[in-house]
Enzyme design. Structure first.
Site, short mmCIF file in Angstrom:
data_model
loop_
_atom_site.label_atom_id
_atom_site.label_comp_id
_atom_site.label_asym_id
_atom_site.label_seq_id
_atom_site.Cartn_x
_atom_site.Cartn_y
_atom_site.Cartn_z
N GLU A 92 0.83 -1.21 0.00
CA GLU A 92 0.00 0.00 0.00
C GLU A 92 0.86 1.27 0.00
O GLU A 92 0.52 2.25 -0.64
CB GLU A 92 -0.94 -0.02 1.21
CG GLU A 92 -1.97 -1.15 1.07
CD GLU A 92 -2.86 -1.24 2.30
OE1 GLU A 92 -2.39 -1.78 3.31
OE2 GLU A 92 -3.99 -0.76 2.25
N GLU A 135 -4.45 -9.03 3.80
CA GLU A 135 -5.08 -8.62 5.06
C GLU A 135 -6.30 -9.45 5.43
O GLU A 135 -6.58 -9.64 6.63
CB GLU A 135 -5.49 -7.15 4.99
CG GLU A 135 -4.34 -6.15 5.13
CD GLU A 135 -3.66 -5.82 3.81
OE1 GLU A 135 -3.83 -6.59 2.84
OE2 GLU A 135 -2.95 -4.81 3.75
C1 3HC Z 1 -3.03 -1.69 7.33
C2 3HC Z 1 -2.50 -2.86 6.55
O1 3HC Z 1 -3.29 -3.00 5.42
C3 3HC Z 1 -2.57 -4.05 7.41
C4 3HC Z 1 -1.43 -4.95 7.17
O2 3HC Z 1 -0.48 -4.68 6.52
S1 3HC Z 1 -1.55 -6.43 7.93
C5 3HC Z 1 -0.09 -7.27 7.47
C6 3HC Z 1 -0.17 -7.82 6.10
N1 3HC Z 1 0.98 -8.63 5.85
C7 3HC Z 1 0.94 -9.96 5.99
O3 3HC Z 1 -0.07 -10.54 6.26
C8 3HC Z 1 2.24 -10.68 5.79
C9 3HC Z 1 2.53 -11.52 6.99
N2 3HC Z 1 3.82 -12.18 6.90
C10 3HC Z 1 4.04 -13.23 6.12
O4 3HC Z 1 3.20 -13.68 5.37
C11 3HC Z 1 5.41 -13.85 6.18
O5 3HC Z 1 5.93 -13.59 7.45
C12 3HC Z 1 6.39 -13.32 5.12
C13 3HC Z 1 5.93 -13.81 3.73
C14 3HC Z 1 6.46 -11.83 5.12
C15 3HC Z 1 7.81 -13.85 5.42
O6 3HC Z 1 7.76 -15.25 5.55
P1 3HC Z 1 9.01 -16.09 6.11
O7 3HC Z 1 10.23 -15.64 5.42
O8 3HC Z 1 8.63 -17.52 6.04
O9 3HC Z 1 9.20 -15.64 7.61
P2 3HC Z 1 8.20 -15.81 8.85
O10 3HC Z 1 8.74 -16.86 9.74
O11 3HC Z 1 6.81 -15.89 8.42
O12 3HC Z 1 8.39 -14.37 9.53
C16 3HC Z 1 9.63 -14.00 10.11
C17 3HC Z 1 9.34 -13.23 11.37
O13 3HC Z 1 8.72 -11.99 11.01
C18 3HC Z 1 7.50 -11.83 11.71
N3 3HC Z 1 6.57 -11.12 10.81
C19 3HC Z 1 6.30 -11.38 9.52
N4 3HC Z 1 5.43 -10.46 9.04
C20 3HC Z 1 5.15 -9.63 10.06
C21 3HC Z 1 4.31 -8.49 10.20
N5 3HC Z 1 3.62 -8.00 9.17
N6 3HC Z 1 4.26 -7.91 11.40
C22 3HC Z 1 4.97 -8.35 12.45
N7 3HC Z 1 5.78 -9.43 12.38
C23 3HC Z 1 5.87 -10.05 11.19
C24 3HC Z 1 7.03 -13.25 12.00
O14 3HC Z 1 6.12 -13.27 13.07
C25 3HC Z 1 8.34 -13.94 12.31
O15 3HC Z 1 8.68 -13.60 13.62
P3 3HC Z 1 9.48 -14.66 14.55
O16 3HC Z 1 10.76 -14.93 13.84
O17 3HC Z 1 9.61 -13.94 15.85
O18 3HC Z 1 8.60 -15.86 14.63
#
Ligand code: 3HC
Length: 724
Positions: A115, A135
């Site tokens: 975004e 999301e």
């Molecule tokens: C207002 C907005 O519209 C709202 C938002 O943005 S909501 C967030 C939307 N984003 C997401 O849903 C993405 C979520 N993350 C993921 O899908 C995956 O973590 C990723 C594809 C980015 C990376 O995957 P991968 O490399 O396998 O690492 P993964 O083990 O999942 O994450 C590594 C660390 O980062 C953290 N992390 C990943 N994304 C995060 C996020 N958005 N916020 C906080 N922590 C996050 C994980 O909890 C993990 O922490 P840990 O090592 O303490 O367990």
């Protein structure tokens, strides 16, 4: 860990590089958002800055808004923790900035990360960069303007698909769709982005504000049609998840009343959804899933997993073929061993059919399918086992047979080789009894179909080494499963916790509740199918065999229904022979079979448990609770016995292994939201009427009466008999 921060560097060319630094995924934590506002204001103010490039440190642009903030909001209900990003940062500071802003995107830009880039005036990405708005999988909608800008950049249909299915795309597709302006190598990313920003400043390239665009939106009537179809679909596929319809309403607002109004409506709807139970459940599952990779004394003692390059699977039946398929798809060479050419051919054909199925469903390219199948070799003896790194035994559930195979494996496999069994019932100590390699013996419990279901229960005994566990966890991840490490007991974690599920349904049927109503109620609760249809699908042989094991292990709390035996006697075997509780005909949905009713009457007559001989009267809510509270009760025993490392592991396992609805957060999280006291008093009441099947466990009683959450760690002073 380094503090999250945002850097600003101004080059001699007059371009300010603003860099998000918050490893590992550059999550947009509150200090990052504050930092971005500050640096954008500074860059806008400074006379020496002509243009701005926004990027992320360490090869990943950003994984989106910091999800731990959602967790905090869920704990204290204070939504004012959410910063104003959408208008304050993305519209005012970035999109309406007086200087051009270009996003230099590498690795991934997800959620709030994507975004931010869409608020910029152009986006340059490296190859194979993942772009998406996931999301909805967290129970919210995009909240930094994504619902408005994505449709304006790539068209409504594709944007709706990406948001509703939380489907990400790669930068190459993004370029074709208009989301990405150019793709360049990682080395060139900053150079090209700087020049692009200067070109915009000099009006050599267009200065595009996504929110002001309408060229990709199509006519109002087309848009309405797309949204109407999407709403109908969402009502059907996600009836219990409000965020889908809210997302579509917010998109519609922007199409009818303009992007800025859409942004305002989005911000409000986003805050409402953050507080929803759906978001609480889904965010819990997000962190719970990540927590499964942290296993005390295994992942925190400095061990390194070995690379598994070649594996053997013994047994080419349904499970063995599924497991072999999952392995070859992850580029692991597999030797499939069977006892005769006929069985071997059958196993290989099944694997080929699984792989072809993935190609025909568009999930795998033909090239990758060919590559995967070239990694499979069928054998009838052990000559290929001398250099395997792992063996997974997947033969029938026979103790002498498994013992014989493990003794043979010990002789033919190298010393480092993991010796795994896919048993779902037999004690691992018994399987390995005739060997002296008990430190390498481990359970690899897959769920059927093994190449599809995401859960892998890794079962360890007191003797299994930390190295073997770590190695199998690494294999599990490489074949795209979620490994959950569990202790050794009948049914391990998932099957043990859920054995009362089918029994609870049978108990209600024998109390006179209509089985088709039970199935309907359970699927409206959120499981994909009800317990009776599930039994039809699994086949009655499984129900009988598994039922016997649990009756032996937990005789104090089982309900034995004669119904399955009666069905078998009447020539029914579920979906296998097209006749079960339902009628199965090719090309049509299963239909309730009225001719099963006299068999149920016979079962009721034999059990004779209806109070006063009359069917009980029951609400839909009670049906759910009388079937699922015994599962919660057994889950408490699983916790007490130390079969799982933490309560949330069982939540993940229930979602991924039993398809318990993720938006309810998993079995124990759901029970926690209802209140352990309610679960306990209900079970106690039913146990007084209907017997020991419902008797609350000591663990539940203690937690409910003392007001301790079910998820609180099992204290060392408690009665825990940890197997981990
Ligand atoms: C207002 C907005 O519209 C709202 C938002 O943005 S909501 C967030 C939307 N984003 C997401 O849903 C993405 C979520 N993350 C993921 O899908 C995956 O973590 C990723 C594809 C980015 C990376 O995957 P991968 O490399 O396998 O690492 P993964 O083990 O999942 O994450 C590594 C660390 O980062 C953290 N992390 C990943 N994304 C995060 C996020 N958005 N916020 C906080 N922590 C996050 C994980 O909890 C993990 O922490 P840990 O090592 O303490 O367990």
């Amino acid at each position: 860990m380094a503090e999250p921060r945002v850097n600003l560097d101004v080059g001699n060319d007059g371009v300010a590089i603003i860099t998000i630094c918050n490893p590992p995924v550059n999550a947009l934590a509150i200090p990052i958002i504050a930092g971005l506002k500050e640096k954008f204001n500074e860059a806008t103010r400074r006379q020496d800055v002509k243009a701005i490039v926004l990027t992320g440190k360490g090869g990943r642009f950003s994984g989106g808004f910091d999800i731990t903030v959602f967790e905090k909001v869920h704990k204290n209900g204070d939504v004012s923790l959410m910063p104003d990003v959408s208008v304050d940062l993305v519209v005012n500071a970035i999109e309406d900035c007086k200087k051009p802003v270009v996003a230099a995107v590498e690795g991934l830009a997800l959620g709030g990360g994507l975004e931010l880039t869409m608020g910029c005036h152009a986006r340059i990405a490296t190859p194979k960069t993942q772009l998406g708005l996931p999301e909805l999988t967290l129970g919210v909608i995009p909240g930094f303007g994504g619902t408005q800008r994505l449709p304006r950049l790539i068209g409504l249909s594709k944007a709706v698909e990406m948001m509703l299915l939380s489907k990400s795309i790669m930068s190459e597709e993004g370029r074709k769709l208009g989301l990405i302006d150019a793709i360049v190598t990682s080395e060139e990313l900053l150079k090209v982005s700087r020049q692009w920003a200067l070109d915009i400043a000099a009006r050599r390239k267009p200065w595009m504000r996504s929110l002001h665009r309408t060229d990709k939106l199509g006519s109002l009537s087309e848009a309405r049609e797309i949204l109407k179809t999407a709403k109908q679909q969402a009502k059907k596929t996600s009836p219990n998840m409000p965020q889908h319809l809210v997302c579509l309403d917010v998109i519609e607002e922007g199409i009818i009343h303009g992007g800025y109004n859409g942004v305002l409506k989005e911000a409000k709807a986003f805050k409402d959804l953050v507080l929803s139970d759906t978001s609480k459940g889904l965010v819990h599952v997000f962190f719970a899933q990540r927590a499964t990779s942290k296993v005390p004394n295994v992942t925190d003692v400095g061990l390194k997993p070995m690379a598994v390059k070649k594996a053997a699977v013994i047994g080419g039946g349904l499970m063995g073929s599924g497991i072999a398929t999952a392995l070859i798809l992850a580029n692991i060479n597999v030797v499939l061993k069977e006892i005769n050419p006929e069985y071997l051919l059958k196993g290989i054909k099944t694997i080929e059919a699984y792989v072809r199925g993935l190609v025909s469903r568009g999930k795998l390219t033909q090239d990758k399918a060919n590559k995967a199948l070239s990694m499979l070799k069928g054998v009838l003896d052990y000559s290929e086992f001398k250099d395997v790194d792992m063996v997974i035994e997947a033969v029938i559930e026979s103790i002498p047979l498994k013992q014989k195979i493990f003794s043979e494996m010990e002789k033919v496999c190298p010393h480092h080789c993991i010796l795994a069994t896919n048993t779902s019932t037999i004690d691992l100590n018994i399987v390995g009894e005739k060997t002296s390699s008990e430190d390498r013996i481990i359970g690899a419990h897959f769920f059927s179909p093994a190449h599809v279901m995401p859960l892998l229960e890794i079962v360890r005994t007191e003797k299994t080494s930390a190295q073997a566990i770590l190695d199998l966890m690494a294999v599990g991840k490489s074949i795209k499963k979620v490994p959950v490490v569990v202790g050794n007991c009948t049914g391990f974690a998932v099957n043990r916790a859920f054995f009362p599920y089918a029994q609870g349904a049978h108990l209600l049927a024998n109390l006179g509740v209509d089985i088709f109503r039970i199935d309907r109620v359970i699927s409206s609760f959120g499981l994909p199918i009800g317990p009776f249809q599930l039994q039809d699908l699994a086949g009655y042989g499984v129900a009988t065999a598994v039922g016997k094991e649990f009756a032996k292990a937990f005789p104090d709390r089982i309900f034995q229904s004669p119904l399955v035996d009666l069905l078998l006697k009447s020539g029914r075997n579920g979906k296998n022979n097209g006749k079960g509780y339902y009628i199965y005909e090719k090309g049509s949905k299963p239909k309730p079979d009225p001719s099963v009713l006299p068999i149920i009457e016979e079962s009721k007559r034999l059990t004779n448990i209806m109070p006063g001989g009359k069917p009980i009267s029951i609400t839909d809510k009670e049906i759910v609770e009388m079937i699922l509270f015994p599962v919660v009760n057994e889950s408490c025993r699983v916790l007490e016995d130390g079969i799982v490392v933490r309560a949330s592991d069982l939540d993940v396992a229930s979602v991924l292994g039993m398809s318990f609805p993720s938006y309810r957060g998993g079995i124990l999280f759901w029970a926690e939201t209802l209140g352990p006291k309610h679960v306990y008093t209900s079970l106690k009441k039913w146990s007084q009427i209907h017997g020991s099947f419902y008797k609350p466990s000591k663990f539940l009683e203690e937690r409910a009466t003392k007001g301790i959450p079910l998820s609180a760690p099992v204290s060392s002073s408690s009665t825990s008999r940890s197997r981990l």
